[in-house]
Design an enzyme around this catalytic site. Structure first.
Site, short mmCIF file in Angstrom:
data_model
loop_
_atom_site.label_atom_id
_atom_site.label_comp_id
_atom_site.label_asym_id
_atom_site.label_seq_id
_atom_site.Cartn_x
_atom_site.Cartn_y
_atom_site.Cartn_z
CB ILE A 1 -0.97 -0.02 1.19
CG1 ILE A 1 -1.95 -1.19 1.04
CG2 ILE A 1 -1.74 1.28 1.31
CD1 ILE A 1 -2.75 -1.18 -0.25
CD GLU B 1 3.78 6.30 1.92
OE1 GLU B 1 3.43 6.62 3.07
OE2 GLU B 1 2.97 5.91 1.06
NE ARG C 1 -3.86 6.57 15.03
CZ ARG C 1 -2.66 6.83 14.51
NH1 ARG C 1 -1.58 6.47 15.18
NH2 ARG C 1 -2.53 7.45 13.36
CG ASP D 1 -3.27 5.82 0.08
OD1 ASP D 1 -3.54 4.96 -0.77
OD2 ASP D 1 -2.21 5.83 0.72
CG HIS E 1 -4.69 -2.48 11.34
ND1 HIS E 1 -5.21 -2.77 10.10
CD2 HIS E 1 -4.49 -1.15 11.37
CE1 HIS E 1 -5.32 -1.65 9.40
NE2 HIS E 1 -4.90 -0.65 10.16
#
Length: 613
Positions: free
Chosen positions: A329, A382, A413, A497, A549
Site C-alpha cells: 500500500i 515513504e 491514539r 489514498d 493491524h
C-alpha cells in the site's frame, strides 16, 4: 495507471446476539463522580443511552443479520437502573444521557423503542434532572416529537451548529417547563464563535422556552477539539486570533451565558468581532487564482474521458503485469533511527544533504527487499513522511500547523490535525523527487503515493467560512497537479489514498448522494458481499488479503484461501494482491515473512489458474 485506495478506518462497537447477558461490571461513572465530588466539584455524569448503545452495536459473527438489536432492551435496562440508582445515592442531581442516533433516519419501531425505554426508566430517574443530548446533525421532526415527549426527562440538548434546521422545530413548539441546552458553540472545530450571531440565536430561543429554562452549551463534547490555545506559542498570531480550542470554548459558553443574563463583556465581544472581521478580510484566506480554477470546474471535469476497459488494456500493454499482480500500500516500517533522522532534520540538527542521503539509503533498502521478494509493483516506502495528511498539508498553501493541538482518535491514539484556514494551492511538486529517485533504482514499476483530497479534508480542522465541498475541490486541484507532475517524471502507477472517505459520510441518508457525488475496503467480507449480490465492477481492485493491524503473520495457504474467496466474485484480470494498509507501524521481522507468503500465495494461484486452462 491511477489507483484509488479506499479503506474503512477501524473502530470498535459491541457485537451482540440473542444469548448475550448484560451485567453491571464497571463502576467508572460512579467512581469518577465521587472522586470529583470529594474535590469539591459537582459534575454531571454522562452515560451512553440504552437505545443508542444497541442501535450502534452490530450482530456478532454467526448471528442472523435480521436479528433485532432492540430486542435486547429488556435485558439492558436493568443495568441502567442500577447505575442511575447508584449515581443518585452518591449525590448526583443531574445526569446526561447521550442518544445521538436520534439525528439519524429512524423507522417508527426504533422511535417507539425510545418511548418504551424511558417509560421503563421513569421511576428510576425520578428525583434527578435528566438531560438527553443529541448532536452532529439536525434532528428529524418525528424524532424531535418522540424525544420531547419522553418520560422522566428534564432537558433536551441539540447541536445548533450542524443542526440549524432544529431551530425551526424548537421555535414551532417546545415542551413547557423543560430545559433547552442550546449547542451554539462548535465542539468539533477550532474556530472562534461568532458571538453576535450566537447571542441573536439565543435571544430568539429565550422567547420560546423562557429565560430560566435556556442553557448555553457546546454543540457536542469537547473531545473532538484541541485542549488549549495558550499552548500554541509558535502559531502565527493572526491565525491564532481566529481560533478557540476547548479551554477557550468554555470561556465562550460562559461569555454568552453572561451576555444573555445582561452581563455582557463589551471588551470581549469587541475583540471577537475584530477577530472575525480580520479573518473575513485577510488576503491570506483568499487566493483569487484558486477561486477561479475551482469555479471553472465543469461536470465533465469530474469524470475520466476514457472508459475503464480501455484504460485497463492500455495499462497492461505498458506495464505487462501478471494476473493477480502483487504490491503493497505504500509505507514500510519506520524504525527508531529513521524517525530520529527526520526529527533532527526538522530541528535543523541535520543538513539537507545528510537527510537526503539517509532517506536515499532507506529507499534503496526497501526497493531491494521488494525485488528480493519478487513483488510486481514497488513502492519507495515513504521514509520521508510523518503523517499521511500532515506531510501534504505542510507543502500546500492555506494550511497551518499546531504544536500541541492533539485530539483523541481512538483508545490511547491521538492525532494532530492540520488546520485549513484559507484557499488551498500547491506551490511546487511534493513527491516527485522521492518517487523518481526510487524509480531510478529499479526496472519494475514504481508507484507514486498521494493522500486523496477527501481524506486530507476529513482529517483536518476545516475552515467554516465556505462549504466543505468547495475546499475539497481546491485540494483536489492541487493533487491533480501533483499527479500530472508524477506522470511527467516517469511514474507509471499512481495510488491515491482515500482512507477517510466514509468518515465524512453524513448521518442522514438523504444527504449521502450529495456527499458521495463530490467525494467520490476494506472490511473485506462487507466489500465482497457487494459483488456476491451481482454488482459488476470493471476497474482493478485490491481488497486487502491480510490485516496489517495485527503482528500475526498469515500463512501462504491462508492468504491463498482469501484470494480464492475473492476470485469467486471478482474477475481474475482485475484483482490485485496486497495487504490491507501501509506497513509503517509494523516491524521488519513481521513484514518480510508476511509479504513472502503473500507473493507465494499469488504465484500458487497463478499456476493453478494456468493449469485449469
Amino acid at each position: 495507471m491511477r489507483k484509488l485506495r479506499i479503506n474503512d478506518c477501524h473502530y470498535i462497537v459491541p457485537e451482540l446476539g440473542p444469548e448475550v447477558n448484560f451485567s453491571y461490571a464497571s463502576h467508572k461513572a460512579v467512581n469518577e463522580y465521587k472522586e470529583a465530588k470529594a474535590l469539591g466539584v459537582d459534575t454531571v455524569p454522562v452515560l451512553v443511552g440504552p437505545v443508542s448503545y444497541l442501535l450502534l452495536s452490530k450482530a456478532a459473527k454467526g448471528v442472523e443479520k435480521s436479528f433485532d438489536l432492540l430486542s435486547l432492551l429488556p435485558k439492558i435496562l436493568p443495568v441502567y437502573k442500577e447505575v442511575i440508582t447508584e449515581l443518585k445515592a452518591a449525590g448526583a442531581t443531574w445526569i446526561q444521557i447521550d442518544e445521538p442516533v436520534l439525528v439519524m433516519d429512524l423507522e417508527g419501531h426504533k422511535l417507539q423503542a425510545f418511548t418504551g425505554a424511558y417509560a421503563e426508566l421513569e421511576s428510576t430517574l425520578s428525583g434527578l434532572n435528566v438531560l438527553v443530548e443529541t448532536y452532529f446533525a439536525d434532528i428529524p421532526a418525528e424524532a424531535y416529537k418522540t424525544l420531547t415527549s419522553l418520560k422522566g426527562v428534564t432537558a433536551f440538548g441539540f447541536d445548533l451548529v450542524r443542526g440549524t434546521k432544529t431551530l425551526d422545530l424548537v421555535k414551532a413548539g417546545f415542551p413547557e417547563g423543560k430545559y433547552l441546552f442550546a449547542g451554539v458553540v462548535d465542539g468539533r472545530n477550532i474556530w472562534a464563535n461568532d458571538f453576535a450571531a450566537s447571542l441573536s440565536t439565543l435571544e430568539a430561543l429565550e422567547g420560546v422556552v423562557g429565560k430560566d429554562k435556556l442553557v448555553v452549551s457546546t454543540s457536542c463534547s469537547l473531545l473532538h477539539t484541541a485542549v488549549d490555545l495558550v499552548n500554541e506559542t509558535k502559531l502565527d498570531d493572526e491565525i491564532k486570533s481566529w481560533m478557540a480550542f476547548a479551554a477557550q470554548k468554555v470561556v465562550e459558553v460562559n461569555a454568552l451565558a453572561k451576555a444573555l443574563a445582561g452581563q455582557k463583556d463589551e471588551a470581549l465581544f469587541s475583540a471577537n468581532a475584530a477577530a472575525l472581521a480580520s479573518r473575513r478580510s485577510s488576503p491570506r484566506v483568499t487566493n483569487e487564482g484558486v477561486q477561479k480554477a475551482a469555479a471553472a470546474l465543469k461536470g465533465s471535469d469530474h469524470r475520466r474521458a476514457t472508459n475503464v476497459s480501455a484504460r485497463l488494456d492500455a495499462q497492461q500493454k505498458k506495464l505487462n503485469l501478471p494476473i493477480l499482480p502483487t504490491t503493497t500500500i505504500g509505507s514500510f516500517p519506520q524504525t527508531v533511527e529513521l524517525r530520529r533522522v527526520r526529527r533532527e532534520y526538522k530541528a535543523k540538527k541535520v543538513s539537507e544533504e545528510d537527510y537526503v542521503k539517509a532517506m536515499k539509503e532507506e529507499i534503496k533498502k526497501v526497493v531491494d527487499l521488494q525485488e528480493e521478494l519478487d513483488i510486481d509493483v514497488l513502492v519507495h516506502g515513504e521514509p520521508e513522511r510523518n503523517d499521511m495528511v500532515e506531510y501534504f498539508g505542510e507543502q500546500l498553501s492555506g494550511f497551518a500547523f499546531t504544536a500541541n493541538g492533539w485530539v483523541q482518535s481512538y483508545g490511547s491514539r491521538c492525532v494532530k490535525p492540520p488546520v485549513i484556514y484559507g484557499d488551498v494551492s500547491r506551490p511546487k511538486a511534493m513527491t516527485v523527487f522521492w518517487s523518481a529517485m526510487a524509480q531510478s533504482m529499479t526496472s519494475r514499476p514504481m508507484k507514486g503515493m498521494l493522500t486523496g483530497p477527501v481524506t486530507i479534508l476529513n482529517w483536518s480542522f476545516v475552515r467554516n467560512d465556505q462549504p466543505r465541498h468547495e475546499t475539497c475541490y481546491q485540494i483536489a486541484l492541487a493533487i491533480k497537479d501533483e499527479v500530472e507532475d508524477l506522470e511527467k517524471g516517469g511514474i507509471g502507477v499512481i495510488q491515491i489514498d482515500e482512507a477517510a472517505l466514509r468518515e465524512g459520510l453524513p448521518l442522514r441518508k438523504s444527504e449521502h448522494a450529495f456527499y458521495l457525488d463530490w467525494a467520490n475496503s476494506r472490511s473485506d467480507e462487507k466489500l465482497l458481499s457487494v459483488f456476491r449480490e451481482g454488482v459488476k465492477y470493471g476497474a482493478g481492485i485490491g481488497p486487502g488479503v491480510y490485516d496489517i493491524h495485527s503482528p500475526r503473520i498469515p500463512s501462504s495457504e491462508e492468504i491463498a484461501d482469501r484470494v480464492n474467496k475473492m476470485l469467486a466474485v471478482l474477475e481474475q484480470n482485475i484483482l490485485w494482491v496486497n495487504p490491507d494498509c501501509g506497513l509503517k507501524t509494523r516491524k521488519y521481522t513481521e513484514v518480510k515473512p508476511a509479504l513472502k507468503n503473500m507473493v507465494d500465495a499469488a504465484k500458487l494461484i497463478r499456476s493453478q489458474l494456468a493449469s485449469a486452462k
